[in-house]
Scaffold this active site. Structure first.
Site, PDB file in Angstrom:
ATOM      1  CE  LYS A   1      38.227  41.437  31.638  1.00 26.99           C
ATOM      2  NZ  LYS A   1      37.009  41.925  32.583  1.00 26.99           N
TER       3      LYS A   1
ATOM      4  NE  ARG B   1      31.354  40.459  28.811  1.00 27.61           N
ATOM      5  CZ  ARG B   1      32.359  40.755  28.207  1.00 27.61           C
ATOM      6  NH1 ARG B   1      33.680  40.514  28.804  1.00 27.61           N
ATOM      7  NH2 ARG B   1      32.213  41.316  27.012  1.00 27.61           N
TER       8      ARG B   1
HETATM    9  N1  HH2 Z   1      34.979  42.844  30.698  1.00 27.88           N
HETATM   10  C1  HH2 Z   1      34.671  43.424  29.315  1.00 27.88           C
HETATM   11  C2  HH2 Z   1      33.805  43.717  28.955  1.00 27.88           C
HETATM   12  N2  HH2 Z   1      32.200  43.543  29.270  1.00 27.88           N
HETATM   13  N3  HH2 Z   1      30.907  43.261  31.347  1.00 27.88           N
HETATM   14  C3  HH2 Z   1      31.158  42.871  32.706  1.00 27.88           C
HETATM   15  N4  HH2 Z   1      29.914  42.602  33.442  1.00 27.88           N
HETATM   16  N5  HH2 Z   1      32.089  42.189  33.458  1.00 27.88           N
HETATM   17  C4  HH2 Z   1      33.627  42.242  32.663  1.00 27.88           C
HETATM   18  O1  HH2 Z   1      34.560  41.700  33.257  1.00 27.88           O
HETATM   19  C5  HH2 Z   1      33.676  42.861  31.229  1.00 27.88           C
HETATM   20  C6  HH2 Z   1      32.398  43.294  30.818  1.00 27.88           C
HETATM   21  C7  HH2 Z   1      36.012  43.330  28.688  1.00 27.88           C
HETATM   22  O2  HH2 Z   1      36.240  42.221  28.090  1.00 27.88           O
HETATM   23  P1  HH2 Z   1      35.881  41.952  26.380  1.00 27.88           P
HETATM   24  O3  HH2 Z   1      34.546  42.020  26.107  1.00 27.88           O
HETATM   25  O4  HH2 Z   1      36.178  40.684  25.919  1.00 27.88           O
HETATM   26  O5  HH2 Z   1      36.833  43.016  25.548  1.00 27.88           O
HETATM   27  P2  HH2 Z   1      36.456  44.200  25.091  1.00 27.88           P
HETATM   28  O6  HH2 Z   1      36.095  45.234  26.404  1.00 27.88           O
HETATM   29  O7  HH2 Z   1      37.640  44.991  24.247  1.00 27.88           O
HETATM   30  O8  HH2 Z   1      35.073  44.267  24.343  1.00 27.88           O
END
Ligand code: HH2
Length: 269
Positions: free
Chosen positions: A210, A245
């Site tokens: 992040k 995660r």
């Molecule tokens: N962060 C993202 C997505 N889902 N769920 C939880 N519980 N906690 C988090 O910090 C979280 C999450 C964002 O990351 P990512 O899936 O890599 O990216 P994107 O939102 O572009 O799919």
């Protein structure tokens, strides 16, 4: 928890797993590297211009992947990263066991009923606003006590879920690192994790790759932020987080197993 984004536009790995075969191969790698849970997401909340997708498109993306992971790896624990009850319901029927809702059940009032009805595990994450702006700074206004505000907004979501029939021990809370938070807000909630732990639910964190990791380390490319991510995860473990995660599972698994062994004073990860 290993991340499997079946989206064309996720912030660090969008487009990598957009076919079912690629996604299942990705899940296999996550499992081989030591993930206990595979988190399948079909809608990005990326900071720059996330495009909300409708339930039908999200289902089209995630359901075949969930069904195929379930078929290929019968013991896999699958979570679905969605804010929509319709998607959650179909994903649970297809073989998911956990619903990971980045809106903490704010955006779809049917979520709690759906999860209670299916005896699903749930992750309630703190955020503000809608899918389009929850990962921006549009709602990143906090006073001096960031963790206090996060707690005040998140704990009632868990209580409401329990009232709707979700079991207390099926709920995990997530402070939502980078969601409606500037980097200083993310650092503040991470430093104050013990207060979240004291709320009485297991705590999950999503620090992987992040922005705050990039700002501290000076690493611009999200995919190159693994070492900074490791630092954040191990610190979060020490402060009480128990679910992590991540994109880079092997790095997290090894680091957290060693950290956990130290906390337990035992040579088992
Ligand atoms: N962060 C993202 C997505 N889902 N769920 C939880 N519980 N906690 C988090 O910090 C979280 C999450 C964002 O990351 P990512 O899936 O890599 O990216 P994107 O939102 O572009 O799919």
């Amino acid at each position: 928890m290993g991340i499997l984004n079946v989206t064309p536009d996720s912030f660090s790995d969008g487009g990598r797993f957009f076919s079912v075969d690629d996604a299942v191969a990705g899940a296999e790698t996550l499992r081989a590297e030591g993930a206990d849970v595979i988190d399948v997401g079909g809608e990005s909340t990326r900071p720059q211009g996330a495009t909300p997708v409708d339930a039908a498109e999200e289902c089209r993306r995630v359901l075949p992947v969930i069904a195929e992971i379930r078929r290929r790896f019968p013991d896999a624990v699958i979570s679905v990263d969605t804010v929509k009850a319709e998607v959650a319901e179909a994903a649970l029927a297809a073989g998911a066991a956990i619903v990971n809702d980045v809106s903490g059940f704010r955006l779809d009032e049917r979520m709690a009923d759906v999860c209670a009805g299916a005896s699903a595990g749930v992750v309630l994450m703190h955020s503000r606003g809608g899918v389009r702006d929850m990962a921006t700074f549009a709602h990143a206004q906090y006073g001096a006590d960031v963790a206090g505000e996060v707690l005040a907004e998140l704990v009632p979501r868990a209580e409401a879920a329990e009232l709707a029939g979700v079991r207390h021990d099926a709920i995990a809370l997530d402070p939502g690192i980078g969601f409606s938070k500037r980097s200083e807000h993310s650092l503040a909630v991470l430093a104050d994790l013990p207060r979240l732990v004291d709320a009485g639910y297991p705590v999950m964190v999503g620090v992987s790759r992040k922005r705050f990791v990039g700002e501290i380390t000076g690493v611009g490319a999200a995919a190159d932020r693994v070492h900074g991510t490791t630092g954040a995860n191990v610190m979060a473990l020490a402060l009480g987080a128990r679910i992590f995660r991540v994109h880079d599972v092997a790095a997290a698994r090894h680091a957290l197993d060693v950290g956990w062994a130290i906390l337990q004073r035992e040579l088992t990860g």
